[in-house]
Design a protein around this motif. Structure first.
Motif, PDB file in Angstrom:
ATOM      1  N   LEU A   1      11.870  -3.888   2.682  1.00 14.48           N
ATOM      2  CA  LEU A   1      10.962  -2.664   2.282  1.00 14.48           C
ATOM      3  C   LEU A   1       9.595  -3.170   3.147  1.00 14.48           C
ATOM      4  O   LEU A   1       8.758  -4.049   2.821  1.00 14.48           O
ATOM      5  N   VAL A   2       9.117  -2.129   4.092  1.00 15.01           N
ATOM      6  CA  VAL A   2       8.023  -2.469   4.666  1.00 15.01           C
ATOM      7  C   VAL A   2       7.129  -1.458   4.954  1.00 15.01           C
ATOM      8  O   VAL A   2       7.491  -0.068   4.927  1.00 15.01           O
ATOM      9  N   THR A   3       5.850  -1.826   5.126  1.00 13.05           N
ATOM     10  CA  THR A   3       4.951  -0.494   5.456  1.00 13.05           C
ATOM     11  C   THR A   3       4.305  -0.844   6.876  1.00 13.05           C
ATOM     12  O   THR A   3       3.124  -1.396   7.156  1.00 13.05           O
ATOM     13  N   PRO A   4       5.104  -0.422   7.760  1.00 12.27           N
ATOM     14  CA  PRO A   4       4.674  -0.815   9.446  1.00 12.27           C
ATOM     15  C   PRO A   4       3.636   0.043   9.885  1.00 12.27           C
ATOM     16  O   PRO A   4       2.693  -0.526  10.652  1.00 12.27           O
ATOM     17  N   SER A   5       3.238   1.363   9.209  1.00 10.66           N
ATOM     18  CA  SER A   5       1.976   2.001  10.190  1.00 10.66           C
ATOM     19  C   SER A   5       0.887   1.374   9.601  1.00 10.66           C
ATOM     20  O   SER A   5      -0.329   1.568  10.060  1.00 10.66           O
TER      21      SER A   5
ATOM     22  N   VAL B   1      19.149  -2.347   5.557  1.00 15.62           N
ATOM     23  CA  VAL B   1      18.648  -1.218   5.853  1.00 15.62           C
ATOM     24  C   VAL B   1      17.174  -1.609   5.869  1.00 15.62           C
ATOM     25  O   VAL B   1      16.788  -2.111   5.196  1.00 15.62           O
ATOM     26  N   VAL B   2      16.241  -0.793   6.599  1.00 13.64           N
ATOM     27  CA  VAL B   2      14.780  -1.111   6.743  1.00 13.64           C
ATOM     28  C   VAL B   2      14.303   0.256   5.998  1.00 13.64           C
ATOM     29  O   VAL B   2      14.608   1.454   6.373  1.00 13.64           O
ATOM     30  N   VAL B   3      13.557   0.075   4.821  1.00 10.55           N
ATOM     31  CA  VAL B   3      13.026   1.076   4.068  1.00 10.55           C
ATOM     32  C   VAL B   3      11.531   1.034   4.491  1.00 10.55           C
ATOM     33  O   VAL B   3      10.753   0.193   4.178  1.00 10.55           O
ATOM     34  N   GLU B   4      11.352   2.278   5.160  1.00  7.29           N
ATOM     35  CA  GLU B   4       9.924   2.456   5.957  1.00  7.29           C
ATOM     36  C   GLU B   4       8.902   3.102   4.963  1.00  7.29           C
ATOM     37  O   GLU B   4       9.176   4.321   4.723  1.00  7.29           O
ATOM     38  N   ASP B   5       7.984   2.664   4.066  1.00  6.38           N
ATOM     39  CA  ASP B   5       7.217   3.264   3.223  1.00  6.38           C
ATOM     40  C   ASP B   5       5.952   3.576   4.195  1.00  6.38           C
ATOM     41  O   ASP B   5       5.141   2.863   4.425  1.00  6.38           O
ATOM     42  N   ASP B   6       5.908   4.971   4.585  1.00  6.18           N
ATOM     43  CA  ASP B   6       4.948   5.766   5.250  1.00  6.18           C
ATOM     44  C   ASP B   6       3.916   6.259   4.604  1.00  6.18           C
ATOM     45  O   ASP B   6       3.696   7.575   4.538  1.00  6.18           O
ATOM     46  N   TYR B   7       2.923   5.476   3.551  1.00  2.00           N
ATOM     47  CA  TYR B   7       2.365   6.092   2.489  1.00  2.00           C
ATOM     48  C   TYR B   7       1.145   6.865   2.950  1.00  2.00           C
ATOM     49  O   TYR B   7       0.813   7.744   2.537  1.00  2.00           O
ATOM     50  N   ASP B   8       0.522   6.497   4.013  1.00  2.00           N
ATOM     51  CA  ASP B   8      -0.873   7.209   4.249  1.00  2.00           C
ATOM     52  C   ASP B   8      -0.984   7.095   5.862  1.00  2.00           C
ATOM     53  O   ASP B   8      -2.483   7.312   6.336  1.00  2.00           O
TER      54      ASP B   8
ATOM     55  N   HIS C   1      13.304   6.328   5.792  1.00  2.00           N
ATOM     56  CA  HIS C   1      11.876   6.607   5.877  1.00  2.00           C
ATOM     57  C   HIS C   1      11.721   7.249   4.418  1.00  2.00           C
ATOM     58  O   HIS C   1      11.836   8.412   3.797  1.00  2.00           O
ATOM     59  N   LEU C   2      10.575   6.795   3.856  1.00  2.00           N
ATOM     60  CA  LEU C   2      10.201   6.695   2.329  1.00  2.00           C
ATOM     61  C   LEU C   2       8.571   7.565   2.755  1.00  2.00           C
ATOM     62  O   LEU C   2       7.707   6.782   3.009  1.00  2.00           O
TER      63      LEU C   2
END
Lengths: 505, 505
Positions: free
Chosen positions: A251-255, A282-289, A312-313
């Motif tokens: 679980l990652v916040t890459p951006s 699986v890479v779970v991309e938390d793209d929150y903001d 993509h979350l």
């Protein structure tokens, strides 16, 4: 003299598509680099020549080149032209300068004796949300009330709007059939855990406590991996294990790493995806903001790099409000059946009225307009916050090129938990950076301050209070108050990270 | 001559409360019987004498006596007066005549080649739902959009409205703080499973497939217990096991068994609660459509009998529409912390806009008015359905004193799955009773037909089609079509119970 280089790409540009042409060209070039079709060091044609070759305006090609240069795929050498970057590959050298950034914020009040201004992260700016388009969307949606349940994966109209948003704003070739509407990022994460039958998840350290709570509640074992100023330290990921099923996820916040703000560089992104493929994870991309950027354009989402390994979350909590509890997933086609099966078994929790209202609101372009307005307002508050911080010589803002919150680093040796307590007594609720840690004990003393929903006066007031609290702490300790010893244990519950302080909402 | 009996009850009537006085009196008498304060066989004072004693109108006392007589607590002997029933206790003799009833319905269309009328259970009547009060509630709610998340257990205003609804309509002394707002009964059931960390659940056989699917997905082992015409066969419950934690739960539809329609008699209710207490188990009362009664008043909810062992699972899917995905739980105070902890960890999935809209709608009394209207409409359709069935000599409706659907029993030896397939070819989707079974193979051949959202013409048409299909099946089999052999395997997916056919929605 070498022959002038040619692009010679299989380009299928679609002038009728929602994705702008420069983004389409950038996507094609990006794929060509990743496929090895354009090898490291290869020289690209000039923008004018490339424009003639592909039948586009020079400005369009320039926009694509600039975007890919910002992302680290291309390098511009003065007087020599544009080349495919040498920095791509297995090493973790960052091809682009590291960027850190803040996040988001809150400005309500919780009761800890007196009423306080809540500046803990998690709240967007909703002051300008209710406009005629918003009202009309709800009026129309609440007038059509069928007697059945909404479709398990979401209303087709809303899934299409979310896919279009992802194509335009996040550079992902999203299709409506791969979108799942969720009851917020929390429910989205739980859905991922169920669909993939997750037992092990790698999480960022520091990262957001509420995602960890949700995963633990679902019986998932957590494996913290440290974060640096560029985001997740991909080299520190555990070795790939043998065995296919249940190989886990990261679980990652890459951006925009939460809460430190690092932007994961392209090289690390590619390594992360390679790691996931090797492990069957699986890479779970938390793209929150990612919509809130002040300056540099965001890197496209990970999901655009690898449509097979990335879930993509996304959430509407930051661009609209967490009051709605609505988000979305973009799911690789090979996993869609598994997600549909969970919804078939557990039911769908997302109101049909609300889905219809949001579909109408997005279809009218109102989301784009609202985000643009909110971004301007937030940029104004962010500038004010930075100016306030600049007036306090002992405080330092971590990079704040994006997001709705800021990490404020305190002087070395400061007890941040004690500062949070003292600032709460002065009427401002903040979070301590340490509250986001899993195992890390080496984080600098810092507080996390959301600014999106705050008044300028509150931001100034909070910064002054933080400065004063740091100064107070350096005063000689009297027998009556021993802040250092008591600090950790006496922080009131109310100033722990907000119960649902999750960035994704 | 014996002295005239006196009530001599500790009565604390509250004339300002939302609960009517006759219901308050009935509640006090019920508790007195259950506590043994009024023993079996005890004679009650006349309504006139009791009215004088407690300071109420005779009509109020009469209403309370009649309610308790209907529930089986009291017996009226002609000329002798009113007595506490002898039938209460450990034996399973039914004190009240058994009642069976139908449920609810659907009338949309699914695609299996041609467009068909969907008469599988699960759809209420929403044709008259959108009225000025409904529109005003949504308009107001969508105009107030804060930047924070709704409270974990629900908006206080909606929890209070749900508590008031339970007090008035279901005879439960509900308090707002014990109500949890859910994203539909499915989410409510999952919340129960998480909060109680359920590993084992007793389910009714037959019962609803979607609840079983949800529990299985959450890793819960199911223990089917048969149902007869009175509902759950309590004597067939497994023996109490030693050990406290995780002692499990029983999921039951006491007010209207799904799908067979039995009303669980008072004696069985008391035995069920005694079983749960002995085992340390929780009774999950799925009260999915008790508002739809045609004639007899409903028995009060189980939760009113034992506020400590019963979790009451309610939904707005039947009284409003499953399109909303909203329901509620009434939770014993001792378990509230566990439910709050799950919501804290997993987040809340229920939109604040929608909660606010429903709170406003309920506060204005509109739900009560809408249910009254819908009940009249459904009664009309039910009467038409029964008349249509009466014209088919080989078909028989199971008891239909309540609900939104009917179980239609076919001639002995009929292959119901084949009838469902043949009727689908004629344009009507029904469910087969056998599809609701867990282990039962002894159920009569029957189909389940929802009538709440159906036109009268469709009801007539469907009944005619069922009659014709039964007749067709008795024709000699030609080599080209062997319906009996092929029946089970060739039923199209579309005529299985609807994917989200769960009564609670």
């Amino acid at each position: 003299m070498r022959p002038a280089p040619q692009l010679d790409l299989p380009l299928a540009l679609d002038r009728a598509a929602a994705t702008p042409l420069h983004a389409q060209l950038a996507g094609a070039l990006r794929r060509a680099v990743l496929d090895g079709h354009l090898p490291a060091g290869a020289r690209l044609p000039s923008t004018r020549r490339a424009a003639t070759e592909v039948g586009l305006a020079s400005a369009t090609v320039l926009a694509a080149y600039e975007q890919l240069t910002g992302e680290g795929y291309l390098e511009s050498r003065h007087g020599a032209g544009t080349f495919v970057s040498h920095h791509l590959g297995a090493d973790s050298t960052a091809p682009a300068p590291p960027r850190r950034a803040p996040q988001d914020d809150g400005a309500a009040a919780t009761g800890s004796g007196t009423r306080a201004v809540d500046l803990r992260p998690g709240r967007p700016d909703t002051r300008r949300l209710v406009d005629p388009a918003w009202r009309a969307a709800w009026r129309s949606a609440s007038s059509q009330v069928p007697s059945w349940e909404p479709p398990p994966l979401g209303l087709p109209a809303l899934r299409e709007q979310v896919a279009a948003h992802l194509r335009v704003a996040r550079g992902v070739p999203a299709r409506a059939e791969d979108v799942v509407i969720t009851a917020g990022a929390d429910e989205g994460l739980a859905l991922v855990a169920h669909a993939l039958e997750l037992r092990d998840v790698v999480v960022e350290d520091p990262g957001y406590p509420s995602a960890r709570r949700a995963l633990r509640r679902l019986g998932v074992a957590l494996h913290p991996v440290p974060v640096d100023e560029h985001g997740l330290v991909v080299d520190a990921l555990p070795e790939p294990r043998a065995g296919g099923a249940g190989a886990g996820a990261v679980l990652v916040t890459p951006s925009h790493q939460y809460p430190l703000g690092g932007v994961l560089p392209l090289a690390r992104r590619l390594e992360l995806l390679a790691w996931a493929r090797a492990r069957g994870a699986v890479v779970v991309e938390d793209d929150y903001d990612s919509e809130f950027r002040y300056g540099a354009a965001p890197l496209p989402a990970l999901a655009g790099l690898d449509g097979d390994s990335v879930v993509h979350l996304g959430t509407l909590s930051k661009v609209l409000t967490p009051w709605l509890r609505t988000g979305y997933l973009l799911v690789p086609p090979r996993l869609r059946e598994a997600f549909a099966a969970v919804r078939h078994d557990l039911g769908t929790p997302v109101s049909g009225v609300q889905q219809q209202a949001l579909a109408t609101y997005l279809a009218g372009g109102s989301l784009r307009r609202h985000v643009a307005r909110a971004r301007r307002d937030c940029a104004h508050r962010r500038a004010h916050l930075l100016a306030s911080l600049a007036s306090q010589p002992h405080l330092r803002a971590a990079e704040t090129s994006a997001g709705l919150h800021s990490v404020v680093v305190l002087p070395e040796g400061t007890d941040a938990a004690d500062v949070v307590r003292r600032v709460a007594e002065r009427g401002y609720l903040l979070a301590a950076l340490a509250d986001y840690a899993v195992e890390r004990r080496d984080l600098p003393p810092a507080v996390v301050l959301g600014y999106a929903d705050a008044s300028l006066a509150d931001l100034s007031g909070a910064v002054t209070a933080v400065g004063a609290a740091c100064a107070d702490q350096r005063l000689p300790v009297t027998p009556a108050t021993t802040p250092t010893a008591a600090a950790s244990s006496t922080v009131p519950r109310a100033v722990q990270p907000r119960s649902r302080s999750r960035p994704g909402g």
